[in-house]
Design a protein around this motif. Sequence first.
Motif, PDB file in Angstrom:
ATOM      1  N   THR A  94       2.840 -11.509  -2.952  1.00 38.10           N
ATOM      2  CA  THR A  94       2.408 -10.876  -1.711  1.00 38.10           C
ATOM      3  C   THR A  94       1.894  -9.450  -1.873  1.00 38.10           C
ATOM      4  N   GLY A  95       2.101  -8.858  -3.041  1.00 37.58           N
ATOM      5  CA  GLY A  95       1.762  -7.449  -3.192  1.00 37.58           C
ATOM      6  C   GLY A  95       2.865  -6.550  -2.677  1.00 37.58           C
ATOM      7  N   GLY A  96       3.963  -7.154  -2.267  1.00 36.45           N
ATOM      8  CA  GLY A  96       5.155  -6.398  -1.892  1.00 36.45           C
ATOM      9  C   GLY A  96       5.178  -5.881  -0.481  1.00 36.45           C
ATOM     10  N   TRP A  97       4.411  -4.849  -0.199  1.00 31.47           N
ATOM     11  CA  TRP A  97       4.509  -4.166   1.083  1.00 31.47           C
ATOM     12  C   TRP A  97       3.277  -3.291   1.242  1.00 31.47           C
ATOM     13  N   ASN A  98       2.388  -3.636   2.154  1.00 29.40           N
ATOM     14  CA  ASN A  98       1.132  -2.909   2.323  1.00 29.40           C
ATOM     15  C   ASN A  98       1.280  -1.840   3.401  1.00 29.40           C
ATOM     16  N   LEU A  99       1.565  -0.641   2.987  1.00 28.01           N
ATOM     17  CA  LEU A  99       1.714   0.465   3.930  1.00 28.01           C
ATOM     18  C   LEU A  99       0.379   0.932   4.491  1.00 28.01           C
ATOM     19  N   TYR A 100      -0.716   0.563   3.849  1.00 30.95           N
ATOM     20  CA  TYR A 100      -2.040   1.007   4.270  1.00 30.95           C
ATOM     21  C   TYR A 100      -2.722   0.078   5.271  1.00 30.95           C
ATOM     22  N   GLU A 101      -2.045  -0.954   5.732  1.00 31.39           N
ATOM     23  CA  GLU A 101      -2.738  -1.893   6.625  1.00 31.39           C
ATOM     24  C   GLU A 101      -3.192  -1.245   7.923  1.00 31.39           C
ATOM     25  N   GLY A 102      -2.547  -0.186   8.377  1.00 34.87           N
ATOM     26  CA  GLY A 102      -2.960   0.515   9.591  1.00 34.87           C
ATOM     27  C   GLY A 102      -4.061   1.529   9.366  1.00 34.87           C
ATOM     28  N   VAL A 103      -4.459   1.742   8.137  1.00 34.67           N
ATOM     29  CA  VAL A 103      -5.481   2.727   7.798  1.00 34.67           C
ATOM     30  C   VAL A 103      -6.848   2.075   7.631  1.00 34.67           C
ATOM     31  N   ALA A 104      -6.874   0.807   7.281  1.00 39.33           N
ATOM     32  CA  ALA A 104      -8.089   0.121   6.853  1.00 39.33           C
ATOM     33  C   ALA A 104      -9.270   0.230   7.806  1.00 39.33           C
ATOM     34  N   GLY A 105      -9.074   0.183   9.103  1.00 32.48           N
ATOM     35  CA  GLY A 105     -10.190   0.130  10.032  1.00 32.48           C
ATOM     36  C   GLY A 105     -10.721   1.467  10.497  1.00 32.48           C
ATOM     37  N   ASN A 106     -10.387   2.543   9.830  1.00 29.55           N
ATOM     38  CA  ASN A 106     -10.728   3.863  10.338  1.00 29.55           C
ATOM     39  C   ASN A 106     -11.915   4.538   9.652  1.00 29.55           C
ATOM     40  N   GLY A 107     -12.676   3.813   8.868  1.00 29.32           N
ATOM     41  CA  GLY A 107     -13.861   4.377   8.240  1.00 29.32           C
ATOM     42  C   GLY A 107     -13.599   4.923   6.855  1.00 29.32           C
ATOM     43  N   GLN A 108     -14.649   4.943   6.036  1.00 35.36           N
ATOM     44  CA  GLN A 108     -14.522   5.335   4.630  1.00 35.36           C
ATOM     45  C   GLN A 108     -14.081   6.775   4.452  1.00 35.36           C
ATOM     46  N   SER A 109     -14.604   7.708   5.255  1.00 36.87           N
ATOM     47  CA  SER A 109     -14.244   9.116   5.057  1.00 36.87           C
ATOM     48  C   SER A 109     -12.770   9.349   5.361  1.00 36.87           C
ATOM     49  N   GLU A 110     -12.256   8.703   6.401  1.00 42.36           N
ATOM     50  CA  GLU A 110     -10.829   8.837   6.703  1.00 42.36           C
ATOM     51  C   GLU A 110      -9.985   8.158   5.619  1.00 42.36           C
ATOM     52  N   TRP A 111     -10.459   6.990   5.156  1.00 43.37           N
ATOM     53  CA  TRP A 111      -9.771   6.286   4.072  1.00 43.37           C
ATOM     54  C   TRP A 111      -9.655   7.184   2.837  1.00 43.37           C
ATOM     55  N   ASN A 112     -10.754   7.832   2.460  1.00 41.79           N
ATOM     56  CA  ASN A 112     -10.746   8.714   1.301  1.00 41.79           C
ATOM     57  C   ASN A 112      -9.799   9.888   1.499  1.00 41.79           C
ATOM     58  N   ALA A 113      -9.824  10.473   2.686  1.00 37.89           N
ATOM     59  CA  ALA A 113      -8.973  11.635   2.957  1.00 37.89           C
ATOM     60  C   ALA A 113      -7.492  11.274   2.889  1.00 37.89           C
ATOM     61  N   ILE A 114      -7.109  10.149   3.488  1.00 40.36           N
ATOM     62  CA  ILE A 114      -5.686   9.795   3.490  1.00 40.36           C
ATOM     63  C   ILE A 114      -5.242   9.338   2.112  1.00 40.36           C
ATOM     64  N   ASN A 115      -6.135   8.709   1.341  1.00 37.58           N
ATOM     65  CA  ASN A 115      -5.791   8.343  -0.034  1.00 37.58           C
ATOM     66  C   ASN A 115      -5.543   9.576  -0.894  1.00 37.58           C
ATOM     67  N   LYS A 116      -6.277  10.627  -0.618  1.00 33.98           N
ATOM     68  CA  LYS A 116      -6.085  11.864  -1.374  1.00 33.98           C
ATOM     69  C   LYS A 116      -4.769  12.536  -0.973  1.00 33.98           C
ATOM     70  N   LYS A 117      -4.497  12.551   0.313  1.00 34.92           N
ATOM     71  CA  LYS A 117      -3.287  13.216   0.808  1.00 34.92           C
ATOM     72  C   LYS A 117      -2.035  12.388   0.541  1.00 34.92           C
ATOM     73  N   CYS A 118      -2.134  11.077   0.683  1.00 32.76           N
ATOM     74  CA  CYS A 118      -0.997  10.162   0.514  1.00 32.76           C
ATOM     75  C   CYS A 118      -1.421   9.051  -0.448  1.00 32.76           C
ATOM     76  N   PRO A 119      -1.437   9.330  -1.757  1.00 33.34           N
ATOM     77  CA  PRO A 119      -1.914   8.323  -2.726  1.00 33.34           C
ATOM     78  C   PRO A 119      -1.128   7.016  -2.631  1.00 33.34           C
ATOM     79  N   GLN A 120      -1.848   5.898  -2.747  1.00 29.15           N
ATOM     80  CA  GLN A 120      -1.221   4.583  -2.647  1.00 29.15           C
ATOM     81  C   GLN A 120      -0.252   4.313  -3.786  1.00 29.15           C
ATOM     82  N   LEU A 121      -0.478   4.936  -4.926  1.00 32.12           N
ATOM     83  CA  LEU A 121       0.414   4.804  -6.083  1.00 32.12           C
ATOM     84  C   LEU A 121       0.781   6.202  -6.555  1.00 32.12           C
ATOM     85  N   PRO A 122       1.941   6.338  -7.194  1.00 34.79           N
ATOM     86  CA  PRO A 122       2.258   7.642  -7.802  1.00 34.79           C
ATOM     87  C   PRO A 122       1.137   8.040  -8.769  1.00 34.79           C
ATOM     88  N   VAL A 123       0.830   9.299  -8.823  1.00 37.28           N
ATOM     89  CA  VAL A 123      -0.297   9.793  -9.602  1.00 37.28           C
ATOM     90  C   VAL A 123      -0.245   9.312 -11.055  1.00 37.28           C
TER      91      VAL A 123
END
Length: 127
Positions: A94-123
């Motif tokens: 299942t991929g475990g737990w998708n915390l980003y499912e609420g972020v997906a529909g908000n556009g590429q620029s917002e996606w990039n910004a939140i990925n930078k601020k809250c990385p999906q994986l530890p650096v």
Amino acid sequence: MHDLGWPDVRATADGGLESGGIQNSQAGAHALAMYTCNAKYPMDPKYNVPLTDERLGELFDYFTDELQPCLAAEGYDTPEAPSRETFIDTYAETGGWNLYEGVAGNGQSEWNAINKKCPQLPVDFNE
């Protein structure tokens, strides 16, 4: 992709590709171009190594201790955490737990910004 006739394809800040709109009649040609590029430029094998239970536990800790609070602080709702045991036992399917499912529909620029601020994986997770 550009060399294969797809000039609108671009790399995104999170390492993905954005292809823009593809007509149904072009889907096969696009898939072939993606296949060709993946064969010519394969992913580093370190990203395809199955995770041990220990590494999955580290990932779960990151999700619960850092990622979920970071996303919540930015105003995103995240799905409830599974138990640590369930996360580890079901990750492969299942991929475990998708915390980003609420972020997906908000556009590429917002996606990039939140990925930078809250990385999906530890650096340093894949080092």
